[in-house]
Write an enzyme that holds these catalytic residues in place. Structure first.
Site, PDB file in Angstrom:
ATOM      1  N   THR A  32       0.758  -1.134   0.075  1.00  0.00           N
ATOM      2  CA  THR A  32       0.005  -0.017   0.050  1.00  0.00           C
ATOM      3  C   THR A  32       0.939   1.142   0.049  1.00  0.00           C
ATOM      4  O   THR A  32       2.073   1.308   0.543  1.00  0.00           O
ATOM      5  CB  THR A  32      -1.022   0.202   1.104  1.00  0.00           C
ATOM      6  OG1 THR A  32      -1.724  -1.063   1.022  1.00  0.00           O
ATOM      7  CG2 THR A  32      -1.911   1.163   1.324  1.00  0.00           C
ATOM      8  N   PHE A  67       1.178   5.078   0.722  1.00  0.00           N
ATOM      9  CA  PHE A  67       0.413   6.073   1.495  1.00  0.00           C
ATOM     10  C   PHE A  67       1.029   7.465   1.104  1.00  0.00           C
ATOM     11  O   PHE A  67       2.405   7.694   0.758  1.00  0.00           O
ATOM     12  CB  PHE A  67       0.761   5.927   2.990  1.00  0.00           C
ATOM     13  CG  PHE A  67       0.146   4.821   3.562  1.00  0.00           C
ATOM     14  CD1 PHE A  67      -1.035   5.002   4.130  1.00  0.00           C
ATOM     15  CD2 PHE A  67       0.648   3.270   3.649  1.00  0.00           C
ATOM     16  CE1 PHE A  67      -1.794   4.017   4.812  1.00  0.00           C
ATOM     17  CE2 PHE A  67      -0.047   2.531   4.006  1.00  0.00           C
ATOM     18  CZ  PHE A  67      -1.317   2.752   4.869  1.00  0.00           C
TER      19      PHE A  67
END
Ligand code: PEP
Ligand code: MN
Length: 707
Positions: free
Chosen positions: A287, A289
């Protein structure tokens, strides 16, 4: 660890061993701290000398080599010890950034306030720790909010200094809500961070997998672990607003039938136990960010950076194309393009672009000037240090090439005119000597030249020679893990292993099937090697393609046209072996079957053909290599194992193939050939691999290729 004290054979001995380990660990950390102190000194030097490069790849390489050699001399795995070094170097690099940004100022004593979406222990919370490991902050005060919007509200209201929001995931894709928020709000992107998501099934300390009936998590996490969940009979899933929130709820209800999908850290945070590690369907689950602030922040210009932009164009023919061309004209690399619908303007879009470089770079400044003339609205969202870049990947590649056996090859000799006097395989191949074959619509070598094929990050047919190795068949967890360790340490970048075996006799071992495939994938993940496995029938293509990085068509199936057609429909590279009695033209036509369906990632493999000669299992047709290189742009590799049939002949045949210009080799290797269930006589052991590797390196270096 075991909770069952009665199983401990000698509790006194055990506790003294543990004490010794604790002492060593303390010493380890003390040494690490000392190392970091020196790293900071080097950072100071780099700050005072802006011409000095931030990264010294040669030095990194030497370090990896030294660690690997030292580790091996202590009987340790050079590969795993190399991974420890990789983490230390990543940490050192980040540690140094702090010195570079501070510009010698005293660290601030102020706490930094940061907002995120979720509850303590969620992936955003974990990522905050990573981000602030390199930022100057005396204390980090975190506040978790229920929604992304509330996080940005808190930033805009000056309740916090930063917001950290997820923007995309390598499996689930872009997070639209966050894209929409950054368009509408007055914010600035000041950083990015990548977090490797490792989902675990977590439950109460006294629960076990058999007790579990209900599994809670964020819907995306549930979706990412679908295959694991499908295997649990009689379990239901429940959607939760976040993964750590689900873990928190499990902890608060004293019910062993409820479990959550969350990180190991979340389990620790809420006093839960990991019932099963690594349950994601995909091995890579990252992921990204964004660290969001309200004003731009400085960083060292030598750090690789990224800039995020947002723009809209008129709903006109070619409008987007004109914008994208601006980047191309300035030689700016685009790393991401995303579009989102414009509010109240049906079928009109906002475009988000991430590019490499800093907004103050002359090329980007120039591009912005031109871009303004093509857009309705253009906004720079921010420039920030790049965390998705090659740095970590590059270190991984360096580590990949460092193997236990130091190279014996001399560096390639370069003549005074800058050209290598050594043989370059392609130069031995006169392309003009062969008329293009009109029957080869897709694989024929054209003016565009050779086209490398990428297999989950490993390029075949590019500048680096690729060694593929592993056992003929996957036999057991122990065997495949040992094989992986053995071949990884000896230069293999891809791992082979047959789960479905095409045996001449129906009474021979036929392979472990899908169970074997899972074992192969597990070993590949553990040692960071993509895996290749044989596919026997068209019906299995979808299921095998879900797991394997590359699918092999065996010699016996080269003209299984329904299978080839099925492989043409998938987005996975194919290793196509030459049939035992197939001509080179027939091999190329088989490749056409796959490519005609739309799958261009085909690698050809010469593996020996049937001739009147019986001294070898098959006759290795070395000439197929240069002949194929004259005719096709596809990479060509050689399998000397199935040609030789006995291990003593594999190394000489392999080296002949390298000399002939093959892009790679695929060899069979087994930790204990005497016990092999398949092709035991030709399986290489550590001894032959140790002989093969320096030979490959020497030949490849003389051809001015890389290993
Ligand atoms: C193999 O690679 O395991 C194999 C069966 O090879 P081939 O198809 O070349 O005989
Ligand atoms: Mn075999």
């Amino acid at each position: 660890m075991t909770n069952d004290k009665t199983r401990e054979p000698n509790p006194v001995g055990l506790s003294s061993s543990r004490k010794a380990i604790d002492e060593l660990d303390r010493e380890f950390i003390r040494l690490l701290a000392e190392r970091m102190r020196i790293v900071r000194e080097i950072g100071d030097f780099k700050r005072q000398n802006p011409e000095a490069p931030l990264r010294d790849e040669g030095r990194e390489r030497n370090l990896f080599e030294a660690w690997s050699a030292e580790a091996t001399s202590h009987g340790l795995s050079g590969y795993f010890v190399g991974r420890v070094l990789r983490e230390i170097l990543n940490y050192s690099r980040r540690h140094q950034e702090r010195v570079l940004v501070d510009r010698g100022q005293k660290p601030s004593s102020k706490a930094v306030r940061i907002a995120y979406q979720g509850v303590p222990g969620c992936y955003s919370d974990l990522t905050i720790t990573k981000v602030f490991s390199t930022r100057d902050a005396a204390r980090v005060e975190r506040t978790g909010f229920r929604s992304f919007g509330e996080v940005i509200d808190a930033l805009e209201a000056d309740e916090v200094d930063y917001a950290l929001l997820p923007i995309e995931n390598t499996i689930a894709g872009s997070i639209n809500e966050v894209y929409d928020l950054i368009a509408r709000r007055a914010i600035r992107i000041v950083g990015e961070e990548v977090w490797p998501v490792e989902h675990c099934l977590v439950g109460l300390p006294h629960s076990s997998l058999d007790d579990v009936r209900t599994i809670r998590s964020h819907p995306v996490a549930l979706q990412q672990c679908q295959a694991f969940l499908d295997g649990l009979v009689g379990c239901v899933t429940e959607s939760y607003h976040d993964t750590a929130g689900a873990a928190q709820a499990v902890a608060s209800e004293n019910d062993t039938s409820i479990a959550a999908i969350a990180s190991e850290e979340a389990a620790q945070h809420y006093g839960l136990r990991v019932l099963r590690h690594g349950i994601s369907d995909q091995s890579t689950n990252l992921t990204r960010f964004l660290l969001i602030g309200k004003k731009p922040e400085p960083f060292d210009p030598r750090q690789p950076s990224k800039t995020s932009l947002l723009f809209s164009v008129n709903h006109q023919h070619g409008a987007l194309l004109r914008c994208l061309q601006v980047f191309d004209q300035q030689d700016i690399n685009l790393t991401k393009l995303e579009s989102r619908p414009q509010v109240n303007a049906p079928w009109e879009y906002l475009f988000y672009v991430d590019i490499e470089g800093h907004v103050d770079d002359p090329a980007i400044e120039k591009a912005m000037g031109v871009l303004r003339t093509h857009t309705n609205h253009l906004k720079v969202l921010g420039s920030y240090p790049c965390r998705t870049s090659e740095q970590e990947v590059a270190m991984r590649a360096v580590l990949d090439t460092i193997v236990a056996e130091p190279t014996t090859s001399e560096p390639a000799v370069v003549a005074s005119n800058g050209h290598s006097p050594a043989l370059i395989p392609d130069s031995a191949v006169k392309k003009s000597a062969v008329k293009p074959d009109s029957a080869l619509k897709h694989c024929s070598l054209g003016s565009e030249g050779r086209k490398p094929v990428r297999v989950s990050g490993v390029e075949i047919g590019g500048e680096r020679f690729v060694l593929i190795a592993g056992p003929c068949a996957v036999e057991s967890h122990k065997q495949i893990m040992e094989a992986a360790e053995m071949v990884k340490q000896r230069g293999a970048r891809l791992m082979r292993g047959g789960a479905f075996k095409p045996r001449s006799s129906p009474y021979s071992f036929q392979g472990l099937g899908f169970e074997g495939l899972d074992l192969l994938v597990e070993a590949g993940r553990a040692y960071e090697m993509p895996v290749v496995t044989e596919i026997l029938q068209a019906e299995d293509v979808g299921r095998v393609a879900e797991k394997a990085d590359m699918l092999q068509v065996g010699a016996r199936n080269m003209q299984n046209f329904p299978l080839l057609r099925e492989l043409g429909k998938i987005d996975r590279p194919i290793l196509l072996k030459r049939g035992m009695s197939a001509t080179i033209k027939e091999l190329l036509m088989a490749a056409e079957y796959i490519m005609a369906g739309g799958n261009n990632r085909v690698v050809l493999c010469e593996r020996g053909i049937r001739t009147f000669e019986t001294s070898t299992r098959s006759t290795l047709d070395v000439s197929a290599v240069p002949v194929l290189k004259q005719r096709t742009h596809l990479p060509v590799i050689v399998d000397p194992s199935h040609a030789a049939g006995v291990r003593d002949l594999v190394v000489p045949l392999a080296l002949a193939a390298v000399a002939a210009g093959a892009d790679g080799l695929i060899v069979e290797a087994h930790p204990n050939p005497a016990e092999a269930l398949c092709d035991k006589d030709q399986a290489l052991t550590e001894r032959e691999l140790d002989e093969l590797l320096p030979g490959i390196k020497a030949i490849v270096a003389s051809q001015r290729r890389l290993f």
